[in-house]
Design a protein around this motif. Structure first.
Motif, short mmCIF file in Angstrom:
data_model
loop_
_atom_site.label_atom_id
_atom_site.label_comp_id
_atom_site.label_asym_id
_atom_site.label_seq_id
_atom_site.Cartn_x
_atom_site.Cartn_y
_atom_site.Cartn_z
N GLY A 49 -4.92 -5.42 -11.50
CA GLY A 49 -6.25 -4.68 -11.11
C GLY A 49 -7.06 -5.83 -10.73
O GLY A 49 -8.58 -5.45 -10.78
N ASN A 54 -6.82 -1.96 -13.79
CA ASN A 54 -6.64 -0.30 -13.80
C ASN A 54 -5.97 0.45 -14.92
O ASN A 54 -4.71 0.09 -14.65
CB ASN A 54 -6.82 0.23 -12.50
CG ASN A 54 -5.79 -0.42 -11.68
OD1 ASN A 54 -4.86 -1.32 -12.11
ND2 ASN A 54 -5.89 0.00 -10.40
N TYR A 72 1.23 6.02 -7.79
CA TYR A 72 1.95 4.67 -8.20
C TYR A 72 3.33 4.56 -7.17
O TYR A 72 4.35 4.94 -7.91
CB TYR A 72 2.60 4.46 -9.49
CG TYR A 72 1.22 3.98 -10.44
CD1 TYR A 72 0.88 2.78 -10.52
CD2 TYR A 72 0.36 5.17 -10.99
CE1 TYR A 72 -0.15 2.27 -11.52
CE2 TYR A 72 -0.75 4.79 -11.72
CZ TYR A 72 -1.04 3.56 -12.00
OH TYR A 72 -2.04 3.09 -12.90
N ARG A 110 -9.49 5.65 -10.37
CA ARG A 110 -8.96 4.45 -10.81
C ARG A 110 -10.18 4.24 -12.22
O ARG A 110 -11.16 4.44 -12.21
CB ARG A 110 -8.81 3.13 -10.27
CG ARG A 110 -7.86 3.23 -9.23
CD ARG A 110 -7.68 1.77 -8.38
NE ARG A 110 -9.09 1.51 -7.81
CZ ARG A 110 -9.45 0.49 -7.37
NH1 ARG A 110 -8.72 -0.61 -7.34
NH2 ARG A 110 -10.60 0.26 -6.91
C1 LIG Z 1 -4.62 -0.90 -9.46
O1 LIG Z 1 -5.33 -2.15 -8.95
C2 LIG Z 1 -4.67 -2.87 -8.09
C3 LIG Z 1 -5.62 -3.96 -7.46
O2 LIG Z 1 -6.62 -3.44 -7.19
C4 LIG Z 1 -4.00 -2.15 -6.84
O3 LIG Z 1 -3.20 -2.81 -5.92
C5 LIG Z 1 -3.24 -0.80 -7.37
O4 LIG Z 1 -2.88 -0.28 -6.33
C6 LIG Z 1 -4.22 -0.11 -8.43
N1 LIG Z 1 -3.30 0.97 -8.98
C7 LIG Z 1 -3.92 2.15 -8.98
C8 LIG Z 1 -3.13 3.37 -9.65
O5 LIG Z 1 -5.09 2.55 -8.38
#
Ligand SMILES: *[C@@H]1O[C@H](CO)[C@@H](O)[C@H](O)[C@H]1NC(C)=O
Ligand SMILES: Cc1cc2nc3c(=O)[nH]c(=O)nc-3n(C[C@H](O)[C@H](O)[C@H](O)COP(=O)(O)OP(=O)(O)OC[C@H]3O[C@@H](n4cnc5c(N)ncnc54)[C@H](O)[C@@H]3O)c2cc1C
Ligand SMILES: *[C@@H]1O[C@H](CO)[C@@H](O)[C@H](O)[C@H]1NC(C)=O
Ligand SMILES: *[C@@H]1O[C@H](CO)[C@@H](O)[C@H](O)[C@H]1NC(C)=O
Length: 183
Positions: A49, A54, A72, A110
């Motif tokens: 994250g 996150n 995801y 998030r």
């Molecule tokens: C978590 O954060 C990363 C980086 O900001 C991002 O690539 C990813 O998609 C995020 N995952 C979710 C489930 O928000």
């Protein structure tokens, strides 16, 4: 470790291994739990994250995983495993608040630690593991695994910097080596 007690070896000290070790000690406090990590524990959590980590998605209000899975795309199939039937996003959030990590949910769902630092997540896991008596061995690589005649697991560990080789026996095994290929 005292003789006669059962041993769980957790192979890999990432998020899955460290949490799995804590969970094992929670449900079976007498079990000896040893985590073998070749590098530093939770190193991917540190960079996740963008360094904020996150932790989950807070818009899964009914605690159902299929909604989380949609968020995801690359991990969709994994999210349909049995773990998430008993441990949903709300359980993740309450686990962290019960263990002193304040979380906040952003508009897109998030969930991050209020501190904005993955260190809060790492420190929480490592202190909980320590407090529960998880034995964490870092800098050691599991190189081979065998079965003994008595039906136990036998691992060979190498500490490459010291050219040290040792063997460890286990009654139970949790493989949490992430995307690394199994030995
Ligand atoms: C978590 O954060 C990363 C980086 O900001 C991002 O690539 C990813 O998609 C995020 N995952 C979710 C489930 O928000
Ligand atoms: C840049 C980046 C950002 C990410 N951001 C997020 C995010 O914000 N939120 C999120 O939920 N996920 C995120 N992820 C994904 C997340 O990091 C992974 O899903 C999670 O770390 C997987 O945890 P794990 O314990 O299964 O595996 P890992 O974290 O890979 O842990 C496996 C561990 O096993 C050890 N190991 C492997 N083989 C051996 C061996 N033979 N002997 C000893 N030890 C061994 C490794 O050194 C490693 O520490 C991100 C990933 C990356 C790369
Ligand atoms: C945490 O990061 C978010 C997004 O970058 C920002 O809006 C917020 O002000 C930050 N909070 C703190 C305490 O730094
Ligand atoms: C595992 O078995 C192989 C083949 O029998 C043997 O060569 C190896 O030394 C064994 N490893 C351990 C850790 O005992």
């Amino acid at each position: 470790m005292s003789i006669g007690e059962e041993v769980l070896v957790v192979f890999g000290g990432g998020a899955a291994g460290v949490y799995g070790a804590i969970r094992a000690k929670t449900v079976a406090p007498k079990l000896n739990v040893v985590v073998i990590e070749k590098g530093k524990p939770l190193s991917k959590v540190r960079i996740s994250g963008g360094g904020r980590c996150n932790v989950t998605n807070g818009h899964c209000v009914d605690n159902k995983i299929y909604i989380l899975a949609e968020r995801y795309p690359r991990g969709y199939r994994e999210f349909r495993g049995t773990f998430f039937d008993v441990h949903g996003p709300m359980d993740t959030m309450s686990w962290f608040s019960d263990h002193g990590v304040d979380l906040k949910t952003e508009d897109d769902g998030r969930v991050f630690p209020v501190s904005n630092s993955s260190s809060s997540i790492i420190d929480c896991h490592l202190s909980e593991a320590k407090q529960r008596g998880v034995f964490l061995q870092t800098g050691k690589v599991v190189t081979t695994t065998n079965a003994t005649a008595g039906g136990k697991f036998l691992f060979k560990l190498e500490k490459r910097t010291l050219n040290l080789v040792e063997c460890i026996e286990a009654d139970y095994l949790l493989i949490a080596s992430g995307s690394s290929k199994p030995v």
